[in-house]
Design a protein around this motif. Sequence first.
Motif, PDB file in Angstrom:
ATOM      1  N   MET A 159       0.839  -1.203   0.000  1.00 58.73           N
ATOM      2  CA  MET A 159       0.000   0.000   0.000  1.00 58.73           C
ATOM      3  C   MET A 159       0.870   1.249   0.000  1.00 58.73           C
ATOM      4  O   MET A 159       0.592   2.215  -0.729  1.00 58.73           O
ATOM      5  CB  MET A 159      -0.937  -0.018   1.207  1.00 58.73           C
ATOM      6  N   LEU A 160       1.922   1.241   0.788  1.00 54.31           N
ATOM      7  CA  LEU A 160       2.819   2.391   0.840  1.00 54.31           C
ATOM      8  C   LEU A 160       3.618   2.533  -0.453  1.00 54.31           C
ATOM      9  O   LEU A 160       3.765   3.646  -0.981  1.00 54.31           O
ATOM     10  CB  LEU A 160       3.755   2.264   2.044  1.00 54.31           C
ATOM     11  N   LEU A 161       4.111   1.430  -0.981  1.00 51.34           N
ATOM     12  CA  LEU A 161       4.874   1.483  -2.231  1.00 51.34           C
ATOM     13  C   LEU A 161       3.999   1.878  -3.420  1.00 51.34           C
ATOM     14  O   LEU A 161       4.471   2.548  -4.346  1.00 51.34           O
ATOM     15  CB  LEU A 161       5.550   0.131  -2.487  1.00 51.34           C
ATOM     16  N   ASP A 162       2.731   1.491  -3.379  1.00 52.91           N
ATOM     17  CA  ASP A 162       1.838   1.846  -4.488  1.00 52.91           C
ATOM     18  C   ASP A 162       1.470   3.321  -4.495  1.00 52.91           C
ATOM     19  O   ASP A 162       0.964   3.819  -5.498  1.00 52.91           O
ATOM     20  CB  ASP A 162       0.591   0.963  -4.491  1.00 52.91           C
ATOM     21  N   ILE A 163       1.736   4.026  -3.430  1.00 52.01           N
ATOM     22  CA  ILE A 163       1.597   5.487  -3.475  1.00 52.01           C
ATOM     23  C   ILE A 163       2.518   6.011  -4.573  1.00 52.01           C
ATOM     24  O   ILE A 163       2.120   6.828  -5.403  1.00 52.01           O
ATOM     25  CB  ILE A 163       1.926   6.123  -2.108  1.00 52.01           C
ATOM     26  N   LEU A 164       3.743   5.510  -4.595  1.00 52.15           N
ATOM     27  CA  LEU A 164       4.701   5.916  -5.633  1.00 52.15           C
ATOM     28  C   LEU A 164       4.290   5.398  -7.005  1.00 52.15           C
ATOM     29  O   LEU A 164       4.464   6.093  -8.009  1.00 52.15           O
ATOM     30  CB  LEU A 164       6.105   5.429  -5.270  1.00 52.15           C
ATOM     31  N   SER A 165       3.749   4.176  -7.046  1.00 47.65           N
ATOM     32  CA  SER A 165       3.297   3.624  -8.330  1.00 47.65           C
ATOM     33  C   SER A 165       2.208   4.486  -8.955  1.00 47.65           C
ATOM     34  O   SER A 165       2.164   4.655 -10.178  1.00 47.65           O
ATOM     35  CB  SER A 165       2.747   2.205  -8.147  1.00 47.65           C
ATOM     36  N   ILE A 166       1.346   5.036  -8.122  1.00 48.33           N
ATOM     37  CA  ILE A 166       0.262   5.882  -8.625  1.00 48.33           C
ATOM     38  C   ILE A 166       0.798   7.263  -9.008  1.00 48.33           C
ATOM     39  O   ILE A 166       0.449   7.808 -10.058  1.00 48.33           O
ATOM     40  CB  ILE A 166      -0.866   6.000  -7.575  1.00 48.33           C
ATOM     41  N   ILE A 167       1.648   7.829  -8.168  1.00 47.44           N
ATOM     42  CA  ILE A 167       2.203   9.153  -8.469  1.00 47.44           C
ATOM     43  C   ILE A 167       3.002   9.122  -9.780  1.00 47.44           C
ATOM     44  O   ILE A 167       2.884  10.018 -10.610  1.00 47.44           O
ATOM     45  CB  ILE A 167       3.084   9.659  -7.307  1.00 47.44           C
ATOM     46  N   TYR A 168       3.799   8.074  -9.958  1.00 46.07           N
ATOM     47  CA  TYR A 168       4.641   7.948 -11.154  1.00 46.07           C
ATOM     48  C   TYR A 168       4.072   6.908 -12.122  1.00 46.07           C
ATOM     49  O   TYR A 168       4.819   6.174 -12.765  1.00 46.07           O
ATOM     50  CB  TYR A 168       6.072   7.592 -10.742  1.00 46.07           C
ATOM     51  N   PHE A 169       2.754   6.883 -12.216  1.00 52.68           N
ATOM     52  CA  PHE A 169       2.044   5.879 -13.004  1.00 52.68           C
ATOM     53  C   PHE A 169       2.586   5.747 -14.428  1.00 52.68           C
ATOM     54  O   PHE A 169       2.864   4.643 -14.894  1.00 52.68           O
ATOM     55  CB  PHE A 169       0.546   6.207 -13.036  1.00 52.68           C
ATOM     56  N   ALA A 170       2.764   6.854 -15.122  1.00 53.60           N
ATOM     57  CA  ALA A 170       3.204   6.816 -16.527  1.00 53.60           C
ATOM     58  C   ALA A 170       4.613   6.246 -16.670  1.00 53.60           C
ATOM     59  O   ALA A 170       4.917   5.587 -17.660  1.00 53.60           O
ATOM     60  CB  ALA A 170       3.131   8.210 -17.137  1.00 53.60           C
ATOM     61  N   LYS A 171       5.458   6.470 -15.677  1.00 51.04           N
ATOM     62  CA  LYS A 171       6.835   5.953 -15.742  1.00 51.04           C
ATOM     63  C   LYS A 171       6.914   4.483 -15.318  1.00 51.04           C
ATOM     64  O   LYS A 171       7.663   3.700 -15.893  1.00 51.04           O
ATOM     65  CB  LYS A 171       7.756   6.796 -14.875  1.00 51.04           C
ATOM     66  N   VAL A 172       6.148   4.124 -14.301  1.00 49.40           N
ATOM     67  CA  VAL A 172       6.182   2.746 -13.794  1.00 49.40           C
ATOM     68  C   VAL A 172       5.449   1.799 -14.740  1.00 49.40           C
ATOM     69  O   VAL A 172       5.875   0.662 -14.938  1.00 49.40           O
ATOM     70  CB  VAL A 172       5.574   2.673 -12.374  1.00 49.40           C
ATOM     71  N   PHE A 173       4.360   2.291 -15.337  1.00 49.13           N
ATOM     72  CA  PHE A 173       3.542   1.461 -16.221  1.00 49.13           C
ATOM     73  C   PHE A 173       3.390   2.132 -17.588  1.00 49.13           C
ATOM     74  O   PHE A 173       2.314   2.597 -17.946  1.00 49.13           O
ATOM     75  CB  PHE A 173       2.162   1.214 -15.597  1.00 49.13           C
ATOM     76  N   ASN A 221       3.129   0.985 -20.447  1.00 56.70           N
ATOM     77  CA  ASN A 221       2.225   0.283 -21.368  1.00 56.70           C
ATOM     78  C   ASN A 221       0.753   0.556 -21.062  1.00 56.70           C
ATOM     79  O   ASN A 221      -0.118   0.160 -21.828  1.00 56.70           O
ATOM     80  CB  ASN A 221       2.493  -1.225 -21.325  1.00 56.70           C
ATOM     81  N   LEU A 222       0.471   1.243 -19.967  1.00 58.60           N
ATOM     82  CA  LEU A 222      -0.911   1.555 -19.596  1.00 58.60           C
ATOM     83  C   LEU A 222      -1.222   3.014 -19.932  1.00 58.60           C
ATOM     84  O   LEU A 222      -0.365   3.878 -19.814  1.00 58.60           O
ATOM     85  CB  LEU A 222      -1.135   1.300 -18.108  1.00 58.60           C
ATOM     86  N   THR A 223      -2.457   3.241 -20.304  1.00 57.06           N
ATOM     87  CA  THR A 223      -2.882   4.603 -20.615  1.00 57.06           C
ATOM     88  C   THR A 223      -3.400   5.292 -19.357  1.00 57.06           C
ATOM     89  O   THR A 223      -3.744   4.635 -18.372  1.00 57.06           O
ATOM     90  CB  THR A 223      -4.000   4.595 -21.673  1.00 57.06           C
ATOM     91  N   ASP A 224      -3.470   6.610 -19.419  1.00 58.03           N
ATOM     92  CA  ASP A 224      -4.018   7.370 -18.296  1.00 58.03           C
ATOM     93  C   ASP A 224      -5.459   6.976 -18.007  1.00 58.03           C
ATOM     94  O   ASP A 224      -5.913   7.054 -16.869  1.00 58.03           O
ATOM     95  CB  ASP A 224      -3.946   8.873 -18.579  1.00 58.03           C
ATOM     96  N   VAL A 225      -6.176   6.529 -19.030  1.00 56.95           N
ATOM     97  CA  VAL A 225      -7.573   6.119 -18.869  1.00 56.95           C
ATOM     98  C   VAL A 225      -7.673   4.869 -17.991  1.00 56.95           C
ATOM     99  O   VAL A 225      -8.670   4.660 -17.305  1.00 56.95           O
ATOM    100  CB  VAL A 225      -8.218   5.863 -20.255  1.00 56.95           C
ATOM    101  N   SER A 226      -6.630   4.053 -17.961  1.00 58.86           N
ATOM    102  CA  SER A 226      -6.662   2.831 -17.159  1.00 58.86           C
ATOM    103  C   SER A 226      -6.266   3.065 -15.704  1.00 58.86           C
ATOM    104  O   SER A 226      -6.398   2.169 -14.874  1.00 58.86           O
ATOM    105  CB  SER A 226      -5.770   1.757 -17.785  1.00 58.86           C
ATOM    106  N   LEU A 227      -5.803   4.270 -15.378  1.00 58.27           N
ATOM    107  CA  LEU A 227      -5.391   4.556 -13.997  1.00 58.27           C
ATOM    108  C   LEU A 227      -6.503   4.332 -12.972  1.00 58.27           C
ATOM    109  O   LEU A 227      -6.251   3.690 -11.942  1.00 58.27           O
ATOM    110  CB  LEU A 227      -4.830   5.982 -13.891  1.00 58.27           C
ATOM    111  N   PRO A 228      -7.739   4.784 -13.203  1.00 52.95           N
ATOM    112  CA  PRO A 228      -8.791   4.498 -12.211  1.00 52.95           C
ATOM    113  C   PRO A 228      -9.049   2.996 -12.037  1.00 52.95           C
ATOM    114  O   PRO A 228      -9.290   2.544 -10.916  1.00 52.95           O
ATOM    115  CB  PRO A 228     -10.029   5.203 -12.770  1.00 52.95           C
ATOM    116  N   LEU A 229      -8.970   2.238 -13.109  1.00 54.84           N
ATOM    117  CA  LEU A 229      -9.149   0.778 -12.994  1.00 54.84           C
ATOM    118  C   LEU A 229      -8.018   0.162 -12.189  1.00 54.84           C
ATOM    119  O   LEU A 229      -8.240  -0.711 -11.351  1.00 54.84           O
ATOM    120  CB  LEU A 229      -9.202   0.136 -14.378  1.00 54.84           C
ATOM    121  N   PHE A 230      -6.809   0.615 -12.454  1.00 53.96           N
ATOM    122  CA  PHE A 230      -5.650   0.107 -11.725  1.00 53.96           C
ATOM    123  C   PHE A 230      -5.764   0.425 -10.239  1.00 53.96           C
ATOM    124  O   PHE A 230      -5.570  -0.437  -9.386  1.00 53.96           O
ATOM    125  CB  PHE A 230      -4.365   0.698 -12.312  1.00 53.96           C
ATOM    126  N   ALA A 231      -6.087   1.670  -9.919  1.00 57.10           N
ATOM    127  CA  ALA A 231      -6.232   2.071  -8.514  1.00 57.10           C
ATOM    128  C   ALA A 231      -7.357   1.290  -7.838  1.00 57.10           C
ATOM    129  O   ALA A 231      -7.220   0.865  -6.683  1.00 57.10           O
ATOM    130  CB  ALA A 231      -6.484   3.577  -8.422  1.00 57.10           C
TER     131      ALA A 231
END
Length: 123
Positions: free
Chosen positions: A75-89, A91-101
């Motif tokens: 949960m703590l590490l995924d704070i960074l995954s969400i903040i840096y979503f475009a760099k970490v993932f 292959n995923l689009t910004d539209v998929s961020l709510p699904l991922f979260a």
Amino acid sequence: MLNIAWGVLLWMSATILFRLFGQIFLIPEQVFFVLAIFILAIPLITIATYPYYYFRNIPETERLKAAVQIALPGMLLDILSIIYFAKVFPNLTDVSLPLFASWLLWAYSLILLTGFSIKNNNK
């Protein structure tokens, strides 16, 4: 400490899986695949927690604490995954961020739920 390490390993595994294959599952228009990834989380979390509790001989009275220790690092590490979503993932689009979260919240909720005892102790 081992519970925390297990949580980090689970987080790392899921992060790598979504980094490599997330574009297959997290497409808002593909309702079947999105639903499948949410449903698939149930047996995966079950397999990742209950055998762990069993092999580590974690008594039912200590499972909630273990579940928190397993879930919290991710949960703590995924704070960074969400903040840096475009760099970490990438292959995923910004539209998929709510699904991922949403999937993350679902998966961590499932981990925490495994910590609760199913037995009725009010005898």
